[in-house]
Design an enzyme around this catalytic site. Structure first.
Site, PDB file in Angstrom:
ATOM      1  N   LYS A  70       0.809  -1.228   0.000  1.00 43.50           N
ATOM      2  CA  LYS A  70       0.000   0.000   0.000  1.00 43.50           C
ATOM      3  C   LYS A  70       0.847   1.286   0.000  1.00 43.50           C
ATOM      4  O   LYS A  70       0.430   2.297  -0.549  1.00 43.50           O
ATOM      5  CB  LYS A  70      -0.946   0.008   1.211  1.00 43.50           C
ATOM      6  N   ASP A  82      -4.710  13.759  -3.191  1.00 44.10           N
ATOM      7  CA  ASP A  82      -4.324  14.386  -1.919  1.00 44.10           C
ATOM      8  C   ASP A  82      -4.540  13.439  -0.746  1.00 44.10           C
ATOM      9  O   ASP A  82      -3.731  13.344   0.162  1.00 44.10           O
ATOM     10  CB  ASP A  82      -5.166  15.659  -1.680  1.00 44.10           C
ATOM     11  N   ASP A 107     -10.136   4.562   1.840  1.00 44.56           N
ATOM     12  CA  ASP A 107     -10.491   4.009   3.159  1.00 44.56           C
ATOM     13  C   ASP A 107     -11.307   5.000   3.989  1.00 44.56           C
ATOM     14  O   ASP A 107     -12.312   4.636   4.601  1.00 44.56           O
ATOM     15  CB  ASP A 107      -9.227   3.622   3.946  1.00 44.56           C
ATOM     16  N   GLY A 135      -3.086   2.623  14.040  1.00 46.22           N
ATOM     17  CA  GLY A 135      -2.416   2.033  12.885  1.00 46.22           C
ATOM     18  C   GLY A 135      -2.871   2.707  11.596  1.00 46.22           C
ATOM     19  O   GLY A 135      -3.403   3.830  11.611  1.00 46.22           O
ATOM     20  N   TYR A 224     -14.759  -6.622  11.339  1.00 42.68           N
ATOM     21  CA  TYR A 224     -16.046  -7.165  10.883  1.00 42.68           C
ATOM     22  C   TYR A 224     -16.079  -8.695  10.902  1.00 42.68           C
ATOM     23  O   TYR A 224     -16.992  -9.314  10.368  1.00 42.68           O
ATOM     24  CB  TYR A 224     -16.433  -6.614   9.511  1.00 42.68           C
ATOM     25  N   GLY A 245     -18.477  -3.007  10.722  1.00 42.08           N
ATOM     26  CA  GLY A 245     -17.345  -2.622   9.874  1.00 42.08           C
ATOM     27  C   GLY A 245     -17.402  -3.126   8.440  1.00 42.08           C
ATOM     28  O   GLY A 245     -16.624  -2.683   7.589  1.00 42.08           O
TER      29      GLY A 245
HETATM   30  P1  NAP Z   1      -2.380  -2.001  11.999  1.00 46.43           P
HETATM   31  O1  NAP Z   1      -1.793  -0.853  11.257  1.00 46.43           O
HETATM   32  O2  NAP Z   1      -1.608  -3.275  12.144  1.00 46.43           O
HETATM   33  O3  NAP Z   1      -2.796  -1.483  13.466  1.00 46.43           O
HETATM   34  C1  NAP Z   1      -3.288  -2.376  14.439  1.00 46.43           C
HETATM   35  C2  NAP Z   1      -3.820  -1.570  15.627  1.00 46.43           C
HETATM   36  O4  NAP Z   1      -4.352  -2.491  16.600  1.00 46.43           O
HETATM   37  C3  NAP Z   1      -2.741  -0.748  16.328  1.00 46.43           C
HETATM   38  O5  NAP Z   1      -3.316   0.397  16.864  1.00 46.43           O
HETATM   39  C4  NAP Z   1      -2.308  -1.734  17.423  1.00 46.43           C
HETATM   40  O6  NAP Z   1      -1.721  -1.111  18.556  1.00 46.43           O
HETATM   41  C5  NAP Z   1      -3.630  -2.316  17.831  1.00 46.43           C
HETATM   42  N1  NAP Z   1      -3.444  -3.597  18.506  1.00 46.43           N
HETATM   43  C6  NAP Z   1      -3.102  -4.777  17.931  1.00 46.43           C
HETATM   44  N2  NAP Z   1      -2.987  -5.739  18.900  1.00 46.43           N
HETATM   45  C7  NAP Z   1      -3.270  -5.124  20.079  1.00 46.43           C
HETATM   46  C8  NAP Z   1      -3.319  -5.576  21.421  1.00 46.43           C
HETATM   47  N3  NAP Z   1      -3.047  -6.855  21.750  1.00 46.43           N
HETATM   48  N4  NAP Z   1      -3.635  -4.693  22.405  1.00 46.43           N
HETATM   49  C9  NAP Z   1      -3.909  -3.398  22.084  1.00 46.43           C
HETATM   50  N5  NAP Z   1      -3.875  -2.909  20.827  1.00 46.43           N
HETATM   51  C10 NAP Z   1      -3.555  -3.766  19.832  1.00 46.43           C
HETATM   52  O7  NAP Z   1      -3.757  -2.448  11.344  1.00 46.43           O
HETATM   53  P2  NAP Z   1      -4.821  -1.527  10.575  1.00 46.43           P
HETATM   54  O8  NAP Z   1      -4.601  -1.671   9.124  1.00 46.43           O
HETATM   55  O9  NAP Z   1      -4.797  -0.196  11.200  1.00 46.43           O
HETATM   56  O10 NAP Z   1      -6.187  -2.306  10.911  1.00 46.43           O
HETATM   57  C11 NAP Z   1      -6.774  -2.267  12.205  1.00 46.43           C
HETATM   58  C12 NAP Z   1      -8.051  -3.105  12.197  1.00 46.43           C
HETATM   59  O11 NAP Z   1      -9.005  -2.507  11.318  1.00 46.43           O
HETATM   60  C13 NAP Z   1      -7.841  -4.532  11.670  1.00 46.43           C
HETATM   61  O12 NAP Z   1      -8.629  -5.399  12.444  1.00 46.43           O
HETATM   62  C14 NAP Z   1      -8.353  -4.479  10.245  1.00 46.43           C
HETATM   63  O13 NAP Z   1      -8.866  -5.724   9.818  1.00 46.43           O
HETATM   64  C15 NAP Z   1      -9.485  -3.470  10.399  1.00 46.43           C
HETATM   65  N6  NAP Z   1      -9.777  -2.767   9.132  1.00 46.43           N
HETATM   66  C16 NAP Z   1     -11.041  -2.846   8.651  1.00 46.43           C
HETATM   67  C17 NAP Z   1     -11.378  -2.166   7.494  1.00 46.43           C
HETATM   68  C18 NAP Z   1     -12.783  -2.259   6.995  1.00 46.43           C
HETATM   69  O14 NAP Z   1     -13.006  -1.991   5.794  1.00 46.43           O
HETATM   70  N7  NAP Z   1     -13.739  -2.541   7.832  1.00 46.43           N
HETATM   71  C19 NAP Z   1     -10.412  -1.412   6.799  1.00 46.43           C
HETATM   72  C20 NAP Z   1      -9.114  -1.349   7.324  1.00 46.43           C
HETATM   73  C21 NAP Z   1      -8.816  -2.037   8.496  1.00 46.43           C
HETATM   74  P3  NAP Z   1      -0.105  -0.895  18.603  1.00 46.43           P
HETATM   75  O15 NAP Z   1       0.167   0.358  17.810  1.00 46.43           O
HETATM   76  O16 NAP Z   1       0.187  -0.768  20.042  1.00 46.43           O
HETATM   77  O17 NAP Z   1       0.504  -2.122  17.979  1.00 46.43           O
END
Ligand code: NAP
Length: 278
Positions: A70, A82, A107, A135, A224, A245
């Protein structure tokens, strides 16, 4: 290129077998009677540039991009929107007829459209928003909430440094809460978003205290799987409006499908059922 060429699209990532995007786009292709194809492509990082060069010649009108490409795709694009530049990442690529590679990030758009569809009375100006997680997804959520006019985003993340970095980037409308005080961020918030992976099947549970969650809040979870997360279950019990989600995934795909195939697809129960299906 012949005018009659069948348009092709793909999701490019590694791994990519788990992606629901092929099911989603194929559903719309069938529904709208479009003679096109959408396939998963597992491409290693070292091969990405070469693959990108050849895809338009093979009839590809665009691709979705997922982990781990990405960020890297921005270097391969001629034009970056942008919002993709702000995210430092793209999820949608359009191979234009003039040969230019156009990179976008939908997103944040998907997140807001999902909220608006699932909670039509949602008012971004009703009060502070609480975001759990810092994240890549949280970044899109924060940018789009601020863009909608939310006055304050309260941000809590296990790793405080990541939340502080987002505050530095997005400015003083973002307030960072310590992870141990994440419940305070939710206290009285008008919009509550879980943008962490907590609560996802196979991941640790979402344990942020919800004692201060207002029944007037709109609560959404980016996770989700499961569709109704424990956060959404609790919020529903309290009387909050909840939005799952899955709709974010569906809505973020709308602008891409429209650009590639020329029809703006509808996000309805049919597509939800198709994506949830086996
Ligand atoms: P990412 O960049 O890997 O970030 C993961 C996030 O979860 C970080 O804030 C991380 O905290 C936190 N986390 C993970 N394990 C944890 C734990 N044990 N305790 C506390 N915090 C924890 O992933 P992302 O791309 O942002 O995605 C985040 C979530 O959103 C995922 O579940 C993904 O499937 C979902 N998502 C859904 C959509 C949709 O269309 N619905 C789109 C994008 C993402 P740290 O910074 O401390 O590691």
């Amino acid at each position: 290129m012949s005018e009659n060429r069948i348009p092709l699209a793909a999701v490019v990532g590694s791994p990519v077998a788990h992606s629901r995007s092929p099911v989603l786009h194929r559903y719309w292709l069938r529904k709208y009677g479009i003679r096109g194809f959408y396939i998963p492509m597992d491409i290693a990082a070292d091969d990405l540039a070469e693959v990108f060069k050849s895809l338009p010649k093979q009839g590809f009108v665009g691709v979705n991009v997922t982990i781990p490409h990405k960020e890297r795709v921005l270097e391969l694009a001629d034009l970056v929107t942008d919002r993709a530049a702000l995210m430092g990442a793209a999820n949608t690529i359009i191979f234009r007829r003039d040969g230019k590679v156009h990179a976008d990030n939908t997103d944040g758009y998907g997140f807001i459209e999902n909220l608006r569809q699932g909670a039509p009375d949602w008012n971004p100006k009703a009060g502070p928003a609480a975001v759990i997680g810092a994240g890549g997804a949280a970044r899109a959520v924060i940018a789009s909430l601020l863009d909608c006019g939310v006055s304050e985003v309260r941000l809590a993340n296990r790793t405080r440094g990541r939340a502080d970095a987002l505050r530095t980037e997005f400015g003083s409308r973002v307030t960072v809460f310590d992870w141990v005080a994440a419940g305070n961020a939710i206290d009285g918030a008008a919009t509550v978003v879980n943008a962490s992976s907590l609560g996802m099947t196979g991941k640790p549970p979402f344990r942020v205290p919800l004692d201060g969650l207002s029944p007037k809040a709109v609560v959404t979870d980016l996770v989700y799987v499961p569709l109704k997360t424990p956060l959404l279950e609790t919020a529903e019990r309290i009387g909050c409006t909840t939005v799952d989600g899955l709709g974010m995934l569906l809505h973020q795909a709308v602008p891409a499908f429209e650009r590639w195939f020329g029809i703006r697809p509808e996000v309805d129960e049919g597509v939800r059922a198709a994506v949830l299906g086996p």
